[in-house]
Design an enzyme around this catalytic site. Structure first.
Site, PDB file in Angstrom:
ATOM      1  N   LYS A  52      57.652  24.788 -33.482  1.00 50.06           N
ATOM      2  CA  LYS A  52      56.297  24.312 -33.151  1.00 50.06           C
ATOM      3  C   LYS A  52      55.987  24.588 -31.674  1.00 50.06           C
ATOM      4  O   LYS A  52      54.904  25.080 -31.327  1.00 50.06           O
ATOM      5  CB  LYS A  52      56.175  22.804 -33.442  1.00 50.06           C
ATOM      6  N   GLN A  96      58.496  13.692 -34.482  1.00 46.84           N
ATOM      7  CA  GLN A  96      59.204  14.365 -35.570  1.00 46.84           C
ATOM      8  C   GLN A  96      59.963  13.353 -36.434  1.00 46.84           C
ATOM      9  O   GLN A  96      60.730  12.540 -35.918  1.00 46.84           O
ATOM     10  CB  GLN A  96      60.164  15.416 -34.976  1.00 46.84           C
ATOM     11  N   ASP A 119      49.150  15.217 -36.461  1.00 50.29           N
ATOM     12  CA  ASP A 119      49.878  15.315 -37.730  1.00 50.29           C
ATOM     13  C   ASP A 119      49.135  14.574 -38.843  1.00 50.29           C
ATOM     14  O   ASP A 119      49.502  14.675 -40.006  1.00 50.29           O
ATOM     15  CB  ASP A 119      51.283  14.680 -37.578  1.00 50.29           C
TER      16      ASP A 119
END
Ligand code: NAP
Length: 293
Positions: A52, A96, A119
């Protein structure tokens, strides 16, 4: 059978983002900045976050990685999230998953400012998605929608079967595919581990989205001739022919299903690459204050 080529699409989307970022820069605007919080050094999370960050650099965006050891306290983590929330230079934040067992992931997600939640995991964004209001859609479902759009796949009136009801993939996917817009307007069946007659249900799918994390689970006998098959699964399986000793495998048994499918995503080279693109697209939106002003 036509391949839904995530590698091709993601390079196309990355070029589009790079052009947009260069234009923002030329206009003296705010360069989009994505922040990732990574706890511990478990191999997979590490790899995901690294790719990412690398993708951000490739398109000219700024990225920052904030790392903690496994023994970080929940409060330390929440404070790091609040710090990012309060930093006007930081546009998007991802934490994450998975997090260590002593940290409540819901509390962490709820602490992220919805305007920085690229997200799309914050309840505000999930609720707004369900209502069809402007929001950040979680990256993997958004990547799948983008794929359907770019391959101009008809969805209206089709039966879409989603296998797996996780908060990050299956559940949002099912909501998005029933919305009264394109891509959407499907009749959706959301299935899970307690579903009975799963092979029968899958066989009735015009669009089958597998997101369960069981390598090779969907076999040819579970797929209708000509169906669109989207494979979200991404698991490491032992493979003696590979130097690393393992291969990445999806939830669909590609070899047997591909000849029967109308369209199919490969693994790797399918949905995973689209997920990263969605994250970057959301971060650009965040920098431009497009969703929340
Ligand atoms: P998850 O949270 O583990 O959820 C799995 C879901 O599958 C659950 O709803 C579970 O049902 C269901 N399930 C498990 N076994 C089943 C079975 N035999 N029959 C029917 N349903 C079954 O998984 P996730 O986070 O959504 O991830 C799923 C897969 O996608 C993983 O391989 C993951 O690595 C991959 N993934 C890929 C990307 C990408 O960018 N490519 C992004 C996210 C995830 P219950 O609810 O009843 O337990």
């Amino acid at each position: 059978m036509q391949l839904l080529d995530g590698k091709f699409l993601s390079s196309q989307i990355k070029s589009e983002i790079a052009i947009e970022v260069a234009q923002i820069k030329a206009d003296g605007g705010k360069i989009p900045h994505l922040v990732a919080i990574l706890v511990g050094n478990a191999g997979r999370s590490e790899t995901y976050v690294a790719s990412k960050m690398k993708s951000c650099e490739e398109v000219g965006m700024h990225s920052t990685l904030i790392r903690f050891d496994d023994d970080v306290t929940e409060e330390q983590l929440l404070q790091a999230v609040r710090d990012v929330n309060n930093n006007p230079d930081m546009d998007g934040l991802i934490v994450q998953l998975p997090l260590p067992k002593h940290v409540n992931p819901d509390r962490v997600m709820e602490t992220i400012a919805p305007a920085k939640d690229v997200d799309g995991f914050h309840p505000t964004n999930i609720g707004r998605m369900a209502k069809g209001l402007p929001c950040y859609i979680s990256a993997t479902p958004q990547g799948i929608l983008e794929m359907l759009k770019r391959y101009e796949i008809e969805t209206s009136g089709k039966h879409c079967v989603v296998v797996g009801r996780s908060q990050i993939v299956g559940l949002p996917m099912s909501i998005l595919m029933q919305r009264n817009e394109y891509p959407g307007n499907c009749t959706v069946t959301l299935t899970h581990s307690k579903t009975q007659n799963l092979p029968d249900i899958c066989r009735s799918a015009d669009i089958l989205i597998a997101a369960l994390g069981r390598p090779g689970f969907v076999t040819a006998d579970m797929v209708k001739e000509g169906a669109v098959v989207i494979d979200v699964g991404l698991e490491k399986v032992p493979d003696a022919t590979k130097k690393s000793g393992f291969a990445l495998r999806g939830d669909v048994d590609f070899e047997s299903v591909a000849p029967k499918a109308g369209y199919i995503t490969p693994v790797p080279g399918g949905v995973g690459l689209m997920t990263i693109c969605s994250l970057m697209q959301n971060t650009v939106k965040a920098a431009k204050r497009e969703v929340y002003s």
